[in-house]
Design a protein around this motif. Structure first.
Motif, PDB file in Angstrom:
ATOM      1  N   CYS A 112      -9.225   3.362 -20.933  1.00  9.86           N
ATOM      2  CA  CYS A 112      -7.942   4.056 -20.882  1.00  9.86           C
ATOM      3  C   CYS A 112      -6.929   3.247 -20.070  1.00  9.86           C
ATOM      4  CB  CYS A 112      -8.129   5.443 -20.288  1.00  9.86           C
ATOM      5  SG  CYS A 112      -6.716   6.532 -20.502  1.00  9.86           S
ATOM      6  N   THR A 129     -12.876   5.356 -18.406  1.00  9.04           N
ATOM      7  CA  THR A 129     -11.661   5.206 -17.605  1.00  9.04           C
ATOM      8  C   THR A 129     -11.116   3.783 -17.674  1.00  9.04           C
ATOM      9  OG1 THR A 129     -13.074   4.843 -15.660  1.00  9.04           O
ATOM     10  CG2 THR A 129     -12.238   7.076 -16.012  1.00  9.04           C
ATOM     11  N   GLY A 147      -7.103   9.475  -8.664  1.00  7.06           N
ATOM     12  CA  GLY A 147      -7.873   8.248  -8.827  1.00  7.06           C
ATOM     13  C   GLY A 147      -8.453   7.752  -7.516  1.00  7.06           C
ATOM     14  N   LEU A 157      -5.561   9.231 -17.868  1.00  2.81           N
ATOM     15  CA  LEU A 157      -6.509   8.591 -16.961  1.00  2.81           C
ATOM     16  C   LEU A 157      -6.884   9.511 -15.802  1.00  2.81           C
ATOM     17  CD1 LEU A 157      -7.977   5.900 -16.461  1.00  2.81           C
ATOM     18  CD2 LEU A 157      -5.983   5.147 -15.146  1.00  2.81           C
ATOM     19  N   LEU A 184      -9.392  12.031 -16.922  1.00  5.32           N
ATOM     20  CA  LEU A 184     -10.719  11.445 -17.095  1.00  5.32           C
ATOM     21  C   LEU A 184     -11.416  11.247 -15.748  1.00  5.32           C
ATOM     22  CD1 LEU A 184      -9.999   8.779 -19.874  1.00  5.32           C
ATOM     23  CD2 LEU A 184     -11.037  11.033 -20.133  1.00  5.32           C
ATOM     24  N   TYR A 185     -10.653  10.856 -14.734  1.00  3.94           N
ATOM     25  CA  TYR A 185     -11.225  10.697 -13.398  1.00  3.94           C
ATOM     26  C   TYR A 185     -11.796  12.018 -12.890  1.00  3.94           C
ATOM     27  CZ  TYR A 185      -9.539   5.942 -12.470  1.00  3.94           C
ATOM     28  OH  TYR A 185      -9.345   4.583 -12.485  1.00  3.94           O
ATOM     29  N   ASP A 229     -12.748   0.255 -11.657  1.00  5.87           N
ATOM     30  CA  ASP A 229     -13.719   1.007 -12.458  1.00  5.87           C
ATOM     31  C   ASP A 229     -14.854   0.109 -12.941  1.00  5.87           C
ATOM     32  OD1 ASP A 229     -12.284   3.335 -12.152  1.00  5.87           O
ATOM     33  OD2 ASP A 229     -11.141   3.072 -13.994  1.00  5.87           O
TER      34      ASP A 229
END
Length: 299
Positions: A190, A187, A78, A214, A217-218, A148
């Protein structure tokens, strides 16, 4: 499945964009490496509970070290991805120091909470004790969602201001906006789902499913963004103006819309002259100017 998608995207990136700057290639390599370690830790966790201690219910009350380290690598992924997007905010905002510092502070705070959670959780032995760190879990997800949303909103605003008035360049910018908002929104949803799960059912591990997703997805969002450049660039090559500076156009348009349009035409002429020289080296500037003039009249 998401790890497989990340691996394919990483392979495609290194195959297609091996001439990228070293720091971008390093970013992609680091993201994929952390993804791989994260996947290995997940596999160890599953093997520990399902295979090694099969039919031992008492083991389910104990925490295995691998699932705790997953939080750290999730935070690393992240931080890298959000840091990369923060650099985009820095460039598109015309080096807005306050905004960039705010985004950077949120990114570092989110990773700091993830690291603190990992260090504190490694001292625990049972899942019941893990509820002592509920506040840190909530902070990680809350800070991640705020970061985000802020990044997606900033990129949306600055890209929207960069519209030129030409149909095809605006189409390219619209695609960039849609891509940016969709990845940031995904994101954020999530992270919020993980936060809601902690609040609604903190004594269960429902939130873990959202939080570990997560990280996937990042990584997929940044890889998809980098790999989509060929398609977006192809749209630009077929547009009315082949190249332009988002920052210059946005600032010029705010001061004088007519001047911004004139700037685009001059950029178009220069691009056409370069193109003529590249394609026909023997053609001099005298032959190139009529082509440029014809281009200008087409507007």
């Amino acid at each position: 499945m998401l790890y497989g998608v990340s691996s394919v995207q990483a392979w495609y990136y290194f195959f297609k964009y091996h001439q990228d700057a070293w720091y971008i290639r390093t970013l992609v390599g680091a993201v994929w490496l952390f993804e791989t370690v994260h996947q290995l830790l997940i596999s160890h966790t599953v093997y520990y509970y399902v295979i090694t201690h099969y039919n031992h219910p008492a083991t389910l009350d104990r925490i295995v070290w691998s699932i705790l380290l997953e939080v750290l690598f999730n935070g690393l992924i992240g931080m890298l991805v959000q840091g990369f997007l923060a650099m985009r905010v820095w460039r598109l905002s015309g080096h807005n120091v306050l905004l960039t510092i705010t985004v950077g502070a949120l990114v570092l705070s989110c990773f700091g909470c993830s690291a603190a959670f990992t260090v504190q959780s490694l001292k625990l032995h049972t899942w019941a004790e893990l509820e002592q760190l509920k506040g840190l879990s909530m902070a990680v997800n809350l800070l991640g969602a705020l970061t985000d949303v802020l990044i997606a909103a900033a990129l949306f605003v600055f890209l929207h201001r960069s519209r030129t008035g030409f149909k095809k360049s605006d189409t390219m910018i619209s695609k960039l906006i849609a891509f940016t908002v969709s990845t940031g929104l995904l994101t954020s949803i999530c992270a919020v789902a993980s936060l809601i799960s902690i609040l609604a059912s903190g004594h269960t591990l429902i939130y873990v499913a959202f939080y570990f997703t997560l990280g996937r997805l990042y990584s997929n969002s940044v890889l998809a963004t980098l790999n989509a450049r060929t398609i977006i660039r192809r749209i630009g090559e077929n547009s009315d103006e082949l190249s332009f500076s988002l920052q210059t156009i946005s600032k010029t348009a705010q001061r004088n819309p007519t001047s911004a349009r004139s700037t685009n035409i001059s950029i178009k002429i220069d691009t056409m002259q370069d193109f003529m020289r590249d394609q026909h080296p023997n053609i001099g500037s005298e032959n190139a100017e009529p082509e440029s003039a014809a281009t200008e009249r087409s507007f």
